[in-house]
Motif scaffolding. Structure first.
Motif, PDB file in Angstrom:
ATOM      1  N   GLU A 138       0.832  -1.201   0.000  1.00 34.87           N
ATOM      2  CA  GLU A 138       0.000   0.000   0.000  1.00 34.87           C
ATOM      3  C   GLU A 138       0.866   1.251   0.000  1.00 34.87           C
ATOM      4  O   GLU A 138       0.356   2.367   0.123  1.00 34.87           O
ATOM      5  CB  GLU A 138      -0.921  -0.002   1.228  1.00 34.87           C
ATOM      6  CG  GLU A 138      -1.919  -1.158   1.259  1.00 34.87           C
ATOM      7  CD  GLU A 138      -2.903  -1.112   0.090  1.00 34.87           C
ATOM      8  OE1 GLU A 138      -3.102  -0.011  -0.450  1.00 34.87           O
ATOM      9  OE2 GLU A 138      -3.443  -2.170  -0.271  1.00 34.87           O
ATOM     10  N   LYS A 139       2.189   1.067  -0.088  1.00 32.22           N
ATOM     11  CA  LYS A 139       3.094   2.202  -0.028  1.00 32.22           C
ATOM     12  C   LYS A 139       3.022   3.072  -1.278  1.00 32.22           C
ATOM     13  O   LYS A 139       3.487   4.205  -1.263  1.00 32.22           O
ATOM     14  CB  LYS A 139       4.532   1.711   0.161  1.00 32.22           C
ATOM     15  CG  LYS A 139       4.765   1.039   1.503  1.00 32.22           C
ATOM     16  CD  LYS A 139       6.228   0.643   1.674  1.00 32.22           C
ATOM     17  CE  LYS A 139       6.470  -0.015   3.019  1.00 32.22           C
ATOM     18  NZ  LYS A 139       7.883  -0.403   3.195  1.00 32.22           N
ATOM     19  N   ILE A 140       2.445   2.527  -2.357  1.00 31.07           N
ATOM     20  CA  ILE A 140       2.392   3.306  -3.606  1.00 31.07           C
ATOM     21  C   ILE A 140       1.560   4.564  -3.411  1.00 31.07           C
ATOM     22  O   ILE A 140       1.985   5.665  -3.766  1.00 31.07           O
ATOM     23  CB  ILE A 140       1.828   2.446  -4.757  1.00 31.07           C
ATOM     24  CG1 ILE A 140       2.826   1.335  -5.109  1.00 31.07           C
ATOM     25  CG2 ILE A 140       1.537   3.304  -5.975  1.00 31.07           C
ATOM     26  CD1 ILE A 140       2.332   0.397  -6.176  1.00 31.07           C
ATOM     27  N   SER A 141       0.361   4.412  -2.824  1.00 30.46           N
ATOM     28  CA  SER A 141      -0.486   5.586  -2.615  1.00 30.46           C
ATOM     29  C   SER A 141       0.144   6.538  -1.612  1.00 30.46           C
ATOM     30  O   SER A 141       0.106   7.761  -1.784  1.00 30.46           O
ATOM     31  CB  SER A 141      -1.872   5.143  -2.142  1.00 30.46           C
ATOM     32  OG  SER A 141      -1.786   4.388  -0.937  1.00 30.46           O
ATOM     33  N   THR A 142       0.752   5.978  -0.542  1.00 30.26           N
ATOM     34  CA  THR A 142       1.412   6.822   0.450  1.00 30.26           C
ATOM     35  C   THR A 142       2.575   7.573  -0.165  1.00 30.26           C
ATOM     36  O   THR A 142       2.777   8.770   0.075  1.00 30.26           O
ATOM     37  CB  THR A 142       1.917   5.955   1.619  1.00 30.26           C
ATOM     38  OG1 THR A 142       0.827   5.222   2.167  1.00 30.26           O
ATOM     39  CG2 THR A 142       2.542   6.820   2.708  1.00 30.26           C
ATOM     40  N   PHE A 147       4.981  12.572  -2.170  1.00 26.31           N
ATOM     41  CA  PHE A 147       5.694  13.371  -3.169  1.00 26.31           C
ATOM     42  C   PHE A 147       4.822  14.503  -3.710  1.00 26.31           C
ATOM     43  O   PHE A 147       5.330  15.578  -4.037  1.00 26.31           O
ATOM     44  CB  PHE A 147       6.177  12.481  -4.317  1.00 26.31           C
ATOM     45  CG  PHE A 147       7.431  11.729  -3.976  1.00 26.31           C
ATOM     46  CD1 PHE A 147       8.662  12.369  -3.974  1.00 26.31           C
ATOM     47  CD2 PHE A 147       7.387  10.392  -3.634  1.00 26.31           C
ATOM     48  CE1 PHE A 147       9.813  11.694  -3.662  1.00 26.31           C
ATOM     49  CE2 PHE A 147       8.531   9.710  -3.308  1.00 26.31           C
ATOM     50  CZ  PHE A 147       9.764  10.356  -3.319  1.00 26.31           C
ATOM     51  N   SER A 148       3.508  14.281  -3.785  1.00 25.95           N
ATOM     52  CA  SER A 148       2.613  15.362  -4.196  1.00 25.95           C
ATOM     53  C   SER A 148       2.671  16.497  -3.180  1.00 25.95           C
ATOM     54  O   SER A 148       2.660  17.680  -3.539  1.00 25.95           O
ATOM     55  CB  SER A 148       1.172  14.844  -4.313  1.00 25.95           C
ATOM     56  OG  SER A 148       1.078  13.865  -5.327  1.00 25.95           O
ATOM     57  N   GLY A 149       2.752  16.126  -1.896  1.00 27.43           N
ATOM     58  CA  GLY A 149       2.884  17.130  -0.852  1.00 27.43           C
ATOM     59  C   GLY A 149       4.187  17.903  -0.964  1.00 27.43           C
ATOM     60  O   GLY A 149       4.228  19.123  -0.732  1.00 27.43           O
ATOM     61  N   LEU A 150       5.272  17.168  -1.320  1.00 28.30           N
ATOM     62  CA  LEU A 150       6.565  17.832  -1.478  1.00 28.30           C
ATOM     63  C   LEU A 150       6.521  18.867  -2.608  1.00 28.30           C
ATOM     64  O   LEU A 150       7.016  19.988  -2.467  1.00 28.30           O
ATOM     65  CB  LEU A 150       7.649  16.795  -1.786  1.00 28.30           C
ATOM     66  CG  LEU A 150       8.136  15.925  -0.627  1.00 28.30           C
ATOM     67  CD1 LEU A 150       9.233  14.992  -1.126  1.00 28.30           C
ATOM     68  CD2 LEU A 150       8.648  16.763   0.517  1.00 28.30           C
ATOM     69  N   PRO A 242      11.968  10.909   1.197  1.00 27.62           N
ATOM     70  CA  PRO A 242      12.728  12.099   1.601  1.00 27.62           C
ATOM     71  C   PRO A 242      11.803  13.189   2.127  1.00 27.62           C
ATOM     72  O   PRO A 242      10.602  13.179   1.880  1.00 27.62           O
ATOM     73  CB  PRO A 242      13.419  12.530   0.304  1.00 27.62           C
ATOM     74  CG  PRO A 242      12.480  12.074  -0.764  1.00 27.62           C
ATOM     75  CD  PRO A 242      11.889  10.789  -0.262  1.00 27.62           C
ATOM     76  N   SER A 243      12.368  14.136   2.859  1.00 29.91           N
ATOM     77  CA  SER A 243      11.586  15.258   3.360  1.00 29.91           C
ATOM     78  C   SER A 243      12.188  16.554   2.850  1.00 29.91           C
ATOM     79  O   SER A 243      13.395  16.656   2.617  1.00 29.91           O
ATOM     80  CB  SER A 243      11.556  15.245   4.884  1.00 29.91           C
ATOM     81  OG  SER A 243      12.884  15.312   5.403  1.00 29.91           O
TER      82      SER A 243
END
Length: 384
Positions: A138-142, A147-150, A242-243
């Motif tokens: 389920e990590k794909i959606s997360t 990355f969209s948030g980044l 990454p952050s």
């Protein structure tokens, strides 16, 4: 009407691709036959003996393969030394004299038992584990949401920066998308492996069940186990997210950091910038160099490199070919130079066009829209 339909569905048809009802049965070959197909069946296997009986008096038994050495004989044994099926005449011959002959029926029974155990393990254990691993991805959606948030956060920060720093954020977006694509590609590849293996296992289970139903010795004897392959369920790839780190000191400094990429904007006067630049030595600049990535160019030896943006580079070895590779080492473009051996040097201009020097022909050339044009031709005695 219902009774008639049920009766029609219960009719057993001839096994020789015939729609007529079965009336006779060949005990030797274990096939049902209509009256019209009996001769066809016997003539098709002239070298074999056929025990044709009414269908109601059929005997269910193993169908042993035809002996290739003796006509009218079926191989009911297996020679362990020669690893081949044998008939009774083979056993008596000098070729297999003194060899260990095992009853084919015992071999088939043992193999069917093994197939049954493996099928039960695949169907009852491995498939369920494979499905659980697939459901855990389920990590794909997360990863996508992260990355969209980044990217959104980067765009929000851009509003606070001067228009002169757009290049920094263009680089940030490209890097973020590249990292995202790399991680998601790894996860999707892993998911694809799981689903492909699961599909293969389901198909194998169905094939094994058909073998278990079969009385054909060859079908069982030719069985190849895939159990070891199916037990090796692929491991979930290690995905690191990454952050984006930012810092804002109003009127003084703006900065951001993503993995190894760092950018900073500091207010300063022209005079201070000039003084600072004059005091920075080449040695100090080299201390800031870092390895961003390693690219497999597949050229030995690698002769020249010219960066074309942040994710591509033109390279060449000791041949005429110039190649453009991305950060994954994939060749995205190539040009055959006019050089007799290889270009003396290469570079890329501000428009991203490739330029190379041809020492033997005394020219500097540019590649535009896939065509090579001469920019400079040096006087005789001079070589670029």
């Amino acid at each position: 009407m219902a009774t008639a339909t049920t009766w029609a569905q219960d009719i057993i048809t001839c096994d020789l691709n015939c729609d007529k009802p079965v009336q006779q049965f060949c005990n030797s070959c274990q096939v049902g036959l209509c009256e019209d197909c009996i001769n066809k069946h016997v003539k098709g296997l002239k070298s074999m003996k056929h025990d044709i009986v009414p269908f109601t008096k059929r005997t269910v038994q193993l169908v042993f393969p035809q002996c290739t050495s003796h006509s009218h004989q079926r191989c009911e044994g297996h020679c362990q030394q020669c690893d081949v099926p044998v008939c009774m005449k083979c056993v008596m011959s000098s070729q297999h004299k003194g060899h260990d002959i095992v009853d084919m029926a015992d071999i088939i029974t043992a193999k069917k038992e093994r197939i049954k155990r493996e099928t039960e393990e695949i169907e009852g254990d491995i498939i369920s584990k494979n499905k659980k691993q697939d459901s855990d991805v389920e990590k794909i959606s997360t990863c996508t949401a992260h990355f969209s948030g980044l990217i959104k956060k980067g765009k929000d920060q851009r509003k606070q920066w001067h228009l002169e720093v757009d290049d920094i954020f263009d680089h940030l977006d490209t890097l973020t998308q590249s990292l995202r694509d790399y991680q998601i590609t790894a996860l999707k590849s892993y998911q694809s492996q799981l689903r492909s293996q699961n599909s293969s296992m389901i198909q194998t289970v169905e094939e094994n069940k058909e073998i278990l139903k079969s009385n054909n010795v060859s079908d069982v004897n030719n069985y190849k186990s895939k159990l070891t392959e199916f037990r090796n369920i692929p491991q979930v790839p290690d995905v690191t997210l990454p952050s984006l780190k930012t810092n804002t000191i109003q009127g003084r400094e703006l900065s951001l950091e993503l993995e190894e990429y760092k950018a900073k904007l500091t207010q300063s006067t022209l005079s201070s910038l000039t003084d600072e630049a004059s005091n920075v030595s080449i040695t100090e600049l080299l201390k800031e160099a870092k390895v961003i990535t390693n690219i497999s160019a597949n050229i030995e030896p690698l002769y020249k490199v010219a960066c074309a943006g942040s994710d591509r580079a033109w390279i060449n070895g000791t041949d005429k070919m110039l190649r453009c590779v991305d950060i994954y080492g994939t060749v995205t473009d190539s040009v055959t130079s006019t050089c007799m051996d290889f270009p003396g040097d290469i570079t890329v201009n501000r428009q991203g066009e490739l330029i190379y020097s041809d020492a033997a022909n005394r020219t500097v050339n540019i590649v535009r829209h896939g065509k090579i044009e001469t920019l400079i031709t040096t006087p005789r005695g001079w070589h670029p």
